[in-house]
Design an enzyme around this catalytic site. Structure first.
Site, PDB file in Angstrom:
ATOM      1  N   ARG A 134       0.995  -1.048   0.377  1.00  0.00           N
ATOM      2  CA  ARG A 134       0.212   0.218   0.414  1.00  0.00           C
ATOM      3  C   ARG A 134       0.905   0.840   0.192  1.00  0.00           C
ATOM      4  NH1 ARG A 134      -5.194   1.573   3.880  1.00  0.00           N
ATOM      5  NH2 ARG A 134      -5.744   0.560   2.542  1.00  0.00           N
TER       6      ARG A 134
ATOM      7  N   GLN B  22     -10.031  -3.772  -2.386  1.00  0.00           N
ATOM      8  CA  GLN B  22     -11.812  -3.076  -2.153  1.00  0.00           C
ATOM      9  C   GLN B  22     -12.746  -3.613  -3.228  1.00  0.00           C
ATOM     10  OE1 GLN B  22     -12.206  -0.707   0.827  1.00  0.00           O
ATOM     11  NE2 GLN B  22     -14.175  -1.488   0.009  1.00  0.00           N
TER      12      GLN B  22
ATOM     13  N   ASP C 252     -16.492   8.482  -1.318  1.00  0.00           N
ATOM     14  CA  ASP C 252     -15.298   8.421  -0.440  1.00  0.00           C
ATOM     15  C   ASP C 252     -15.260   9.416   0.602  1.00  0.00           C
ATOM     16  OD1 ASP C 252     -12.664   7.631   0.652  1.00  0.00           O
ATOM     17  OD2 ASP C 252     -11.885   7.250  -1.601  1.00  0.00           O
TER      18      ASP C 252
ATOM     19  N   CYS D 223     -15.950   2.873   1.279  1.00  0.00           N
ATOM     20  CA  CYS D 223     -15.027   1.957   1.494  1.00  0.00           C
ATOM     21  C   CYS D 223     -14.341   1.849   3.017  1.00  0.00           C
ATOM     22  CB  CYS D 223     -13.805   2.242  -0.184  1.00  0.00           C
ATOM     23  SG  CYS D 223     -13.327   3.988   0.749  1.00  0.00           S
TER      24      CYS D 223
ATOM     25  N   ARG E 296     -13.976  -6.940   2.903  1.00  0.00           N
ATOM     26  CA  ARG E 296     -12.098  -7.354   2.496  1.00  0.00           C
ATOM     27  C   ARG E 296     -11.840  -8.667   3.464  1.00  0.00           C
ATOM     28  NH1 ARG E 296     -10.409  -2.477   2.460  1.00  0.00           N
ATOM     29  NH2 ARG E 296      -8.781  -3.559   0.749  1.00  0.00           N
TER      30      ARG E 296
HETATM   31  N1  NVA Z   1      -9.310   7.296  -1.052  1.00  0.00           N
HETATM   32  C1  NVA Z   1      -8.904   7.064  -0.176  1.00  0.00           C
HETATM   33  C2  NVA Z   1      -9.774   5.788   0.075  1.00  0.00           C
HETATM   34  C3  NVA Z   1      -9.188   4.843   1.160  1.00  0.00           C
HETATM   35  C4  NVA Z   1      -9.480   3.065   1.375  1.00  0.00           C
HETATM   36  C5  NVA Z   1      -7.729   7.451   0.771  1.00  0.00           C
HETATM   37  O1  NVA Z   1      -7.633   6.783  -0.580  1.00  0.00           O
HETATM   38  O2  NVA Z   1      -7.489   7.603   1.156  1.00  0.00           O
HETATM   39  N1   CP Z   2     -11.173   0.505   2.730  1.00  0.00           N
HETATM   40  C1   CP Z   2      -9.859   0.341   3.325  1.00  0.00           C
HETATM   41  O1   CP Z   2      -8.995   0.370   2.749  1.00  0.00           O
HETATM   42  O2   CP Z   2      -9.773   0.914   4.657  1.00  0.00           O
HETATM   43  P1   CP Z   2      -8.869   1.134   5.611  1.00  0.00           P
HETATM   44  O3   CP Z   2      -7.538   2.200   5.095  1.00  0.00           O
HETATM   45  O4   CP Z   2      -8.844   0.697   6.468  1.00  0.00           O
HETATM   46  O5   CP Z   2      -7.388  -0.464   5.100  1.00  0.00           O
END
Ligand code: NVA
Ligand code: CP
Length: 331
Positions: free
Chosen positions: A107, A137, A230, A271, A316
């Site tokens: 990530r 997701q 979101d 999400c 998830r």
């Molecule tokens: N768009 C958000 C999604 C988090 C799961 C982010 O990138 O922070």
């Molecule tokens: N939806 C999602 O990716 O949540 P986290 O940022 O908590 O992993």
């Protein structure tokens, strides 16, 4: 039967509708097995690395619980505790981790980083969110929608908010591949980029889906089956953009009126994490500064019976397990 052994999972663009459906089916099967107490734990001796350059609750926990259910070991590398990107390049990191681990979750920021990791690791790499995409997701969202409606094809999903980022992009890809109508309902500035829209219109042609970009809330959300939103400011974006986003995206907040304009049977998805009350530090700070009690969704909608966000969060885990099972090899 599909064979995805050895494949990376970086964006749904790389997968056919049949492969995506297979992963959703596999997740549903693994979920049922888990509920019945039937173990799928023959991955003992395998280990996975979980690299997080941004924070996480769901994705990290989903990978850890899924891996442990499968009998695997996990190593969590947090945003500050490794050499990655600071003292060591992604190429070198990939070649080191590839010698020790059977799969790597990443990530972080640019999609090119996870692509690079995959190029050099020699083991499956799974995208746990980048600026551009959030493919794990998508599987959870599609499983949740299918569990609720019994099918995906022909449903209308409306995404409200910043549609240029990971969630808007990924939902447009998933919907257009799977034959669902996708609507980005937001101001023009926040429409997904034209190149990706063109790519997805290509997928839509094959699947029978439709893609609509509109600034009109009434028109956009009319007869929707799924209303999705979101956060207005994503991880890694500067705090200074909050003011602008609140001003520009407030007309696209998911309210009771928005839900009433959708089908009576419509569900709300997000999400998560979500800003729907003042129980978070950032939420409270934004209230102090701008006087807004909620952001992308009202507390009323978030807490309503139409909201399926916690089913979605649970999924998830089952869907991430499916990605690992499929790419590490089902047997
Ligand atoms: N768009 C958000 C999604 C988090 C799961 C982010 O990138 O922070
Ligand atoms: N939806 C999602 O990716 O949540 P986290 O940022 O908590 O992993």
């Amino acid at each position: 039967k599909m064979n995805l052994k050895g494949r990376n999972f970086l964006t749904l663009k790389d997968f056919t509708p049949e492969e995506i459906t297979y992963l959703i089916d596999l997740a549903a099967d693994l979920k049922e097995k888990k509920k019945k107490g039937i173990p799928v734990d023959h991955y003992r001796g395998k280990n996975v690395a979980l690299i997080f350059e941004k924070t996480s609750t769901r994705t990290r926990c989903a990978f850890e619980v899924a891996a442990h259910d499968m009998g695997m070991g996990t190593t969590y590398l947090d945003p500050s505790g490794s050499q990655i990107g600071k003292k060591e390049s992604i190429e070198d990191t990939a070649r080191v981790l590839g010698r020790m681990f059977d799969g790597i979750e990443y990530r972080g920021y640019g999609q090119e980083i996870v692509e690079d990791l995959a190029k050099y690791a020699g083991v499956p790499v799974w995208n746990g969110l980048t600026n551009e995409y959030h493919p794990t997701q998508m599987l959870a969202d599609m499983l949740t929608i299918r569990e609720h409606f019994g099918e995906l094809k022909g449903l209308k999903l409306v995404y409200m908010g910043d549609a240029r980022y990971n969630m808007g992009n990924s939902l447009m890809i998933a919907c257009s591949k799977l034959g669902m109508d996708f609507v980005a309902c937001t101001t023009k500035e926040y429409f997904p980029n034209e190149e990706l829209v063109a790519t997805c219109r290509g997928y839509a042609k094959e699947s029978g889906a439709r893609i609509t970009l509109t600034e009109d809330v009434k028109e956009g959300t009319k007869d929707a089956d799924i209303i999705y939103t979101d956060v207005w400011v994503s991880m890694g974006e500067p705090d200074e953009v909050w003011e602008k986003r609140i001003k520009e995206l407030s007309p696209y907040k998911v309210t009771k009126e928005v839900m009433a304009n959708a089908k009576e049977s419509a569900i709300f998805l997000h999400c998560l994490p979500a800003f729907h009350d003042l129980k978070t530090k950032i939420g409270a700070a934004m209230y102090e500064k701008f006087g807004v009690k909620d952001m992308e969704v009202t507390d009323e909608v978030f807490e309503s019976a139409q909201s399926k966000v916690f089913d979605e969060a649970e999924n998830r885990m089952h869907t991430i397990k499916a990605v690992m099972v499929a790419t590490l090899g089902e047997f």
